[in-house]
Design a protein around this motif. Structure first.
Motif, PDB file in Angstrom:
ATOM      1  N   TYR A   3       0.879  -1.223  -0.083  1.00  0.00           N
ATOM      2  CA  TYR A   3      -0.170  -0.354  -0.084  1.00  0.00           C
ATOM      3  C   TYR A   3       0.858   1.170   0.134  1.00  0.00           C
ATOM      4  O   TYR A   3       1.701   1.154   1.122  1.00  0.00           O
ATOM      5  N   THR A  39       1.066   5.091   0.173  1.00  0.00           N
ATOM      6  CA  THR A  39      -0.283   6.675   0.718  1.00  0.00           C
ATOM      7  C   THR A  39       0.692   7.550   0.522  1.00  0.00           C
ATOM      8  O   THR A  39       1.841   7.795   1.012  1.00  0.00           O
ATOM      9  N   ILE A  92     -11.781  13.599  -6.733  1.00  0.00           N
ATOM     10  CA  ILE A  92     -12.954  12.008  -6.603  1.00  0.00           C
ATOM     11  C   ILE A  92     -13.723  12.125  -5.722  1.00  0.00           C
ATOM     12  O   ILE A  92     -14.817  12.372  -6.042  1.00  0.00           O
ATOM     13  N   ASP A 133     -13.294  13.652   3.322  1.00  0.00           N
ATOM     14  CA  ASP A 133     -11.608  13.823   1.935  1.00  0.00           C
ATOM     15  C   ASP A 133     -11.741  12.504   1.587  1.00  0.00           C
ATOM     16  O   ASP A 133     -12.488  11.543   2.044  1.00  0.00           O
ATOM     17  N   VAL A 134     -11.224  12.429   0.673  1.00  0.00           N
ATOM     18  CA  VAL A 134     -10.145  11.454  -0.299  1.00  0.00           C
ATOM     19  C   VAL A 134      -8.798  11.946  -0.531  1.00  0.00           C
ATOM     20  O   VAL A 134      -8.768  12.561  -0.871  1.00  0.00           O
ATOM     21  N   ARG A 135      -8.545  10.226  -0.088  1.00  0.00           N
ATOM     22  CA  ARG A 135      -6.854  10.304  -1.038  1.00  0.00           C
ATOM     23  C   ARG A 135      -6.709   8.489  -1.245  1.00  0.00           C
ATOM     24  O   ARG A 135      -7.433   8.042  -0.814  1.00  0.00           O
ATOM     25  N   GLN A 136      -5.409   8.777  -2.178  1.00  0.00           N
ATOM     26  CA  GLN A 136      -5.994   8.337  -3.621  1.00  0.00           C
ATOM     27  C   GLN A 136      -4.329   7.417  -3.693  1.00  0.00           C
ATOM     28  O   GLN A 136      -3.036   8.962  -3.169  1.00  0.00           O
ATOM     29  N   GLY A 137      -4.276   6.684  -2.803  1.00  0.00           N
ATOM     30  CA  GLY A 137      -2.897   5.707  -3.204  1.00  0.00           C
ATOM     31  C   GLY A 137      -2.999   4.931  -3.611  1.00  0.00           C
ATOM     32  O   GLY A 137      -3.802   4.196  -4.617  1.00  0.00           O
ATOM     33  N   LYS A 138      -1.960   4.166  -4.052  1.00  0.00           N
ATOM     34  CA  LYS A 138      -1.749   3.089  -4.566  1.00  0.00           C
ATOM     35  C   LYS A 138      -1.596   1.377  -4.493  1.00  0.00           C
ATOM     36  O   LYS A 138      -1.511   1.834  -2.937  1.00  0.00           O
ATOM     37  N   TYR A 139      -2.147   0.008  -4.769  1.00  0.00           N
ATOM     38  CA  TYR A 139      -1.590  -0.874  -4.281  1.00  0.00           C
ATOM     39  C   TYR A 139      -1.349  -1.371  -4.737  1.00  0.00           C
ATOM     40  O   TYR A 139      -1.651  -1.673  -6.220  1.00  0.00           O
ATOM     41  N   LEU A 140      -0.637  -2.810  -4.703  1.00  0.00           N
ATOM     42  CA  LEU A 140       0.160  -3.857  -5.419  1.00  0.00           C
ATOM     43  C   LEU A 140       0.359  -4.805  -4.517  1.00  0.00           C
ATOM     44  O   LEU A 140       0.321  -5.438  -3.823  1.00  0.00           O
TER      45      LEU A 140
END
Lengths: 78, 78
Positions: free
Chosen positions: B6, B8, B21, B35-42
């Motif tokens: 993850y 962030t 978003i 609030d929206v926070r976008q992260g990456k998931y691998l």
């Protein structure tokens, strides 16, 4: 209340971004990387305080906007 | 062995994608999104079978390639 959303590509859907990351890791000398799949992770802060209602709202958001349900799965954690 | 990563944005780092978003959810009629926070998931599939070694390898991958540690945090789950 904070909701965590994981959006991943369905099995069988090609993931060129993940493939590129896998190749890049190989070029950097990381051996033994068999596969990389890239997804999205979202943290949504909601005014809602009831967990069941919050989950319902976030699942609607996923179906309508956050995930493309033709090619993506989503998972919601409250 | 499968590792989940993850990535962030650190607190205080602006997240225009997350903001967009959040606005889009508001336009769709979802009230109460603070609030929206976008992260990456691998998801990384590794040949390694030892959990401790796998974690060590994935943490190195994050520091070198997967996360920009100036502005991003990462978390590894094996």
């Amino acid at each position: 209340m904070k909701a965590k959303v994981y959006v991943t590509l369905k099995n069988g859907v090609l993931d060129p971004q993940g493939k590129a990351i896998g190749h890049a890791l190989g070029s950097l000398g990381f051996a033994g990387v068999e596969d990389v799949r890239q997804g999205k992770y979202l943290e949504i802060t909601l005014a809602e305080t009831d967990p069941a209602k919050a989950r319902e709202a976030v699942e609607k958001m996923c179906a309508q906007l956050l995930a493309n349900t033709v090619i993506e799965n989503f998972r919601v954690e409250i």
